[in-house]
Write a protein that holds these residues in place. Structure first.
Motif, PDB file in Angstrom:
ATOM      1  N   UNK A   1       0.815  -1.210   0.000  1.00  0.00           N
ATOM      2  CA  UNK A   1       0.000   0.000   0.000  1.00  0.00           C
ATOM      3  C   UNK A   1       0.853   1.266   0.000  1.00  0.00           C
ATOM      4  N   UNK A   2       0.228   2.351  -0.445  1.00  0.00           N
ATOM      5  CA  UNK A   2       0.851   3.679  -0.473  1.00  0.00           C
ATOM      6  C   UNK A   2       2.084   3.710  -1.370  1.00  0.00           C
ATOM      7  N   UNK A   3       1.901   3.243  -2.607  1.00  0.00           N
ATOM      8  CA  UNK A   3       2.934   3.333  -3.625  1.00  0.00           C
ATOM      9  C   UNK A   3       2.323   3.931  -4.888  1.00  0.00           C
ATOM     10  N   UNK A   4       2.911   3.652  -6.024  1.00  0.00           N
ATOM     11  CA  UNK A   4       2.398   4.164  -7.304  1.00  0.00           C
ATOM     12  C   UNK A   4       2.236   3.005  -8.286  1.00  0.00           C
ATOM     13  N   UNK A   5       1.743   1.891  -7.778  1.00  0.00           N
ATOM     14  CA  UNK A   5       1.634   0.689  -8.584  1.00  0.00           C
ATOM     15  C   UNK A   5       0.460   0.771  -9.546  1.00  0.00           C
ATOM     16  N   UNK A   6       0.620   0.171 -10.699  1.00  0.00           N
ATOM     17  CA  UNK A   6      -0.413   0.187 -11.738  1.00  0.00           C
ATOM     18  C   UNK A   6      -0.704  -1.244 -12.188  1.00  0.00           C
ATOM     19  N   UNK A   7      -1.701  -1.366 -13.072  1.00  0.00           N
ATOM     20  CA  UNK A   7      -2.049  -2.681 -13.584  1.00  0.00           C
ATOM     21  C   UNK A   7      -3.021  -3.405 -12.680  1.00  0.00           C
ATOM     22  N   UNK A   8      -3.188  -4.683 -12.938  1.00  0.00           N
ATOM     23  CA  UNK A   8      -4.182  -5.488 -12.227  1.00  0.00           C
ATOM     24  C   UNK A   8      -3.536  -6.290 -11.091  1.00  0.00           C
ATOM     25  N   UNK A   9      -4.378  -6.747 -10.175  1.00  0.00           N
ATOM     26  CA  UNK A   9      -3.929  -7.700  -9.161  1.00  0.00           C
ATOM     27  C   UNK A   9      -3.686  -9.032  -9.875  1.00  0.00           C
ATOM     28  N   UNK A  10      -2.520  -9.630  -9.722  1.00  0.00           N
ATOM     29  CA  UNK A  10      -2.215 -10.852 -10.478  1.00  0.00           C
ATOM     30  C   UNK A  10      -3.187 -11.996 -10.180  1.00  0.00           C
ATOM     31  N   UNK A  11      -3.587 -12.694 -11.226  1.00  0.00           N
ATOM     32  CA  UNK A  11      -4.434 -13.872 -11.075  1.00  0.00           C
ATOM     33  C   UNK A  11      -3.743 -14.921 -10.213  1.00  0.00           C
ATOM     34  N   UNK A  12      -2.422 -14.933 -10.259  1.00  0.00           N
ATOM     35  CA  UNK A  12      -1.655 -15.931  -9.499  1.00  0.00           C
ATOM     36  C   UNK A  12      -1.841 -15.803  -7.996  1.00  0.00           C
ATOM     37  N   UNK A  13      -2.289 -14.632  -7.524  1.00  0.00           N
ATOM     38  CA  UNK A  13      -2.445 -14.445  -6.085  1.00  0.00           C
ATOM     39  C   UNK A  13      -3.470 -15.412  -5.492  1.00  0.00           C
ATOM     40  N   UNK A  14      -4.330 -15.960  -6.313  1.00  0.00           N
ATOM     41  CA  UNK A  14      -5.284 -16.947  -5.817  1.00  0.00           C
ATOM     42  C   UNK A  14      -4.676 -18.321  -5.640  1.00  0.00           C
ATOM     43  N   UNK A  15      -3.401 -18.462  -5.993  1.00  0.00           N
ATOM     44  CA  UNK A  15      -2.748 -19.772  -5.911  1.00  0.00           C
ATOM     45  C   UNK A  15      -1.787 -19.874  -4.736  1.00  0.00           C
TER      46      UNK A  15
END
Length: 330
Positions: free
Chosen positions: A175-189
Motif C-alpha cells: 500500500x501507499x505506492x504508485x503501482x499500476x495494472x491489475x492484481x495478479x491472477x496468481x495471487x489466488x494460488x
C-alpha cells in the motif's frame, strides 16, 4: 493495519539495546566486517554511532545476534537521518532472519538483488522510505519469508505475479505506492496461509481475480484504487475475514445477495457502485465500523444489532436507502 503497526512496534522494541541481555557468544567477526561496510555505504551516519570496534557488535544499536552463535539475525534501522541506498552488503549477513529499513525518508534507489542470498529471511520491512523502481520479482526467491512490507514508498509498475511463489507468507503490504495494472491472477494460488493483503492508495485497475475467493483472509485493504468487479467471493459463512476496506473504487455488485461471516468487525464500502440492499445478517454482527455511503443502495436499513449506532454519514448518498439513522422510508 493495527496488526502491522503492532508488529513494527514490537520489532523496534526488541531491537533496542538492553544491558540486561547477556550474550553468551561474541559477535561473529565476518558479520562485524559486513556491518562496518554497511555503515560506510550509508555515509557513517550518527544514527549508527554505537557501531564501534570498542563494543561487541551484538550490543550495537539496530542489531540483534543469536546468543548461542553470535551471528547477526536482525538488522533494524529506523527513524534516523540516513541518506543513500540500501547497501548490497546486507546480502552478506547469511543468518539474517529480519531486515527493517523504516521511516528513512532519504533512503532511495531500488531493492538490491543481493537480498536473495538470505535464505533464512522471514521478515522484510522496507517501509516509509523513498525507495522506487519496480517491486522486484526476485523477492519470490526468499522462500522462508512470512511477512513482506513495502508500504509507503514510491514503487511503480505492476505487482509481480511471482510473489505468489512465497509459500510461507502470511502478510503482504504494498500500500501507499504508485503501482499500476491489475492484481495478479496468481495471487489466488498462494499455497501458504496469506491472511493480510494491503494494496490501498495505488493506481491499480481491472477486476479482482476470482481466484482470490479460494483464500480465507483476515484483513484486506484495496481502498483508493480504480478496481472493478464483484467482491462477494471474499465473504460467506465459511470465511473468517474480520476487516475489509474496499472504499473509493469502482466495484459493482448486489450487496443484498452477499453472505457476511460472523467474524466481520469492520466493513468499508464507501464510494463505489454497489447496489441492492443491506443484508439482514448485518444485525447479527459485532461491528466496530461500517461505511456504505456513496453507493447505489436501496431499501430499509435493517433494525437491530449495531446498525443504528453509526452516524448518518456512514449511510448517506445512496440511491434510495432509508430508515434509522436516515429519514424514515416513505
Amino acid at each position: 493495519m493495527k496488526t502491522s503497526i503492532f508488529i513494527i512496534s514490537l520489532i523496534i522494541f526488541l531491537s533496542l539495546p538492553s544491558p540486561t541481555i547477556s550474550i553468551s557468544h561474541p559477535c561473529n567477526k565476518n558479520d562485524e566486517k559486513v556491518l562496518f561496510q554497511i555503515k560506510k555505504s550509508l555515509g557513517n551516519p550518527y544514527h549508527l554511532a554505537s557501531w564501534q570496534k570498542t563494543l561487541d557488535c551484538c550490543h550495537w544499536y539496530c542489531v540483534k545476534c543469536n546468543k548461542t552463535t553470535g551471528r547477526i539475525i536482525q538488522l533494524n534501522i529506523f527513524a534516523g537521518n540516513i541518506s543513500g541506498q540500501i547497501p548490497p552488503e546486507v546480502g552478506d549477513l547469511p543468518y539474517l532472519q529480519q531486515i527493517m529499513f523504516h521511516k528513512l525518508t532519504n533512503l532511495t534507489g531500488n531493492i538490491p538483488s543481493s537480498i536473495t542470498k538470505l535464505t533464512h529471511l522471514t521478515m522484510l520491512f522496507l517501509s516509509n522510505t523513498n525507495l522506487s523502481g519496480p517491486v522486484p520479482s526476485f523477492l519470490s526467491k526468499l522462500k522462508s519469508l512470512n511477512y513482506l512490507d513495502l508500504s509507503f514508498n514510491s514503487f511503480t509498475g505492476s505487482i509481480p505475479p511471482e510473489l505468489a511463489e512465497l509459500t510461507e507468507v502470511t502478510g503482504i503490504r504494498l500500500d501507499r505506492n504508485k503501482l499500476t495494472g491489475a492484481i495478479p491472477e496468481s495471487f489466488g494460488t498462494f499455497t501458504g496461509n496469506l491472511q493480510y493483503l494491503y494494496l490501498s492508495h495505488n493506481q491499480l485497475t481491472g477486476d479482482i481475480p476470482r481466484s482470490l475467493g479460494y483464500l480465507n483472509f483476515t484483513s484486506i485493504d484495496f481502498s483508493r484504487n480504480q478496481l472493478t468487479g464483484d467482491l462477494s467471493m471474499f465473504f460467506g459463512t465459511n470465511k473468517t475475514i474480520q476487516i475489509a476496506d474496499v472504499s473509493r473504487n469502482n466495484f459493482q455488485f448486489n450487496l443484498s445477495k452477499v453472505e457476511l461471516p460472523a467474524s466481520l468487525t469492520s466493513l468499508d464500502l464507501n464510494h463505489n457502485k454497489i447496489y441492492g440492499g443491506l443484508p439482514a445478517t448485518l444485525t447479527g454482527l459485532r461491528l466496530q465500523y461500517l461505511n456504505v455511503s456513496y453507493n447505489r443502495l436501496c431499501g430499509k436499513i435493517p433494525q437491530g444489532g449495531d446498525l443504528q449506532k453509526f452516524d448518518i454519514t456512514e449511510y448517506f448518498h445512496n440511491r434510495c436507502l432509508c430508515g434509522s439513522p436516515l429519514p424514515e422510508c416513505s
